[in-house]
Design an enzyme around this catalytic site. Structure first.
Site, short mmCIF file in Angstrom:
data_model
loop_
_atom_site.label_atom_id
_atom_site.label_comp_id
_atom_site.label_asym_id
_atom_site.label_seq_id
_atom_site.Cartn_x
_atom_site.Cartn_y
_atom_site.Cartn_z
CD GLU A 44 7.97 -11.86 -3.38
OE1 GLU A 44 8.38 -10.91 -2.71
OE2 GLU A 44 6.94 -11.80 -4.09
CE LYS A 113 9.77 -7.38 -4.01
NZ LYS A 113 8.58 -7.96 -3.35
CB CYS A 145 6.84 -9.57 -6.30
SG CYS A 145 5.06 -9.37 -5.99
#
Length: 234
Positions: A44, A113, A145
């Site tokens: 990420e 995301k 994540c």
């Protein structure tokens, strides 16, 4: 789906050091390709570093843009598909925590995301789509994540045909908010917490794969940044 070799590049991604981080992407893509990998997944925010600061607004760039083009060149020169994290400037100047997918034939797509974690909300806007990316040998889905802590995300991707799930992290154990939340007082206790978190990863990440009949590949940043952002659990 055909047999495929993939690599997970767990690298130190320094905050604001876009040039240095891109060089690492180029170097590791070359190493992965020489070892037979056809896809390499970076963590990420791997291009700009995991930056939760107003500076991210000035570092963010359009996709495709300069960093994406560098990654495309690396994909072409090494005949490999690359997944990398970039701070993206959207059409309305909003900033997204985005992962791009590029390869020997150029730009494949991007994922923004959806589930933003603590500390990201003041600086990033959440996405709202779960795209599937077609590669020559398999269909892939990307999670970033905190996304992976919601079982529904993996299920949505699997229902859309994802055969391999790539989950890319910049998971932190040492920022002030993490210290307050985890209440660790010394290095020994900190290491115990890291090991507990690793056991957690090894429980729920395989479950995402098992529940959906998918393969799962994960990578995390590693190292300690200048503001004590500590990563390297996966």
């Amino acid at each position: 789906m055909e047999d495929i070799t993939v690599a997970a590049a767990q690298i130190e991604c320094k905050m604001r050091d876009k040039e240095g981080n891109l060089k690492k992407h180029e170097e590791f893509a070359k190493v992965a390709a020489k070892q037979g990998a056809e896809i390499v997944a970076f963590p990420e925010c791997s291009v700009h570093g995991m930056l939760m600061h107003p500076d991210v607004y000035y570092l963010a760039e359009k996709i495709p843009g300069p960093s994406t083009e560098r990654l495309i060149d690396a994909g072409k020169s090494n005949d490999i598909i690359i997944l990398a994290g970039i701070a993206e400037r959207g059409d309305s100047d909003a900033v997204y925590n985005t992962h791009v997918v590029v390869g020997p034939r150029g730009f494949i797509g991007k994922y923004r995301k959806v589930h933003l974690a603590h500390g990201e909300h003041p600086h990033y806007r959440g996405g709202f789509e779960y795209p599937i990316f077609k590669t020559p040998k398999c269909r892939i889905g990307v999670e970033i994540c905190y996304d992976s802590e919601f079982p529904e995300v993996s299920r949505i991707l699997a229902l859309q045909g994802a055969e391999v799930l790539f989950v890319c992290f910049a998971w932190n154990t040492s920022s002030p908010w993490a210290r307050d939340r985890m209440k660790w007082r010394d290095e020994k206790e900190h290491l115990e917490i890291i090991q507990a978190r690793k056991r957690e990863f090894l429980t729920y990440l395989p479950s995402r794969a098992l529940d959906n009949g998918s393969y799962l590949v994960t990578s995390n940043q590693c190292g300690i940044s200048e503001d004590r952002y500590h990563t390297g659990v996966c």
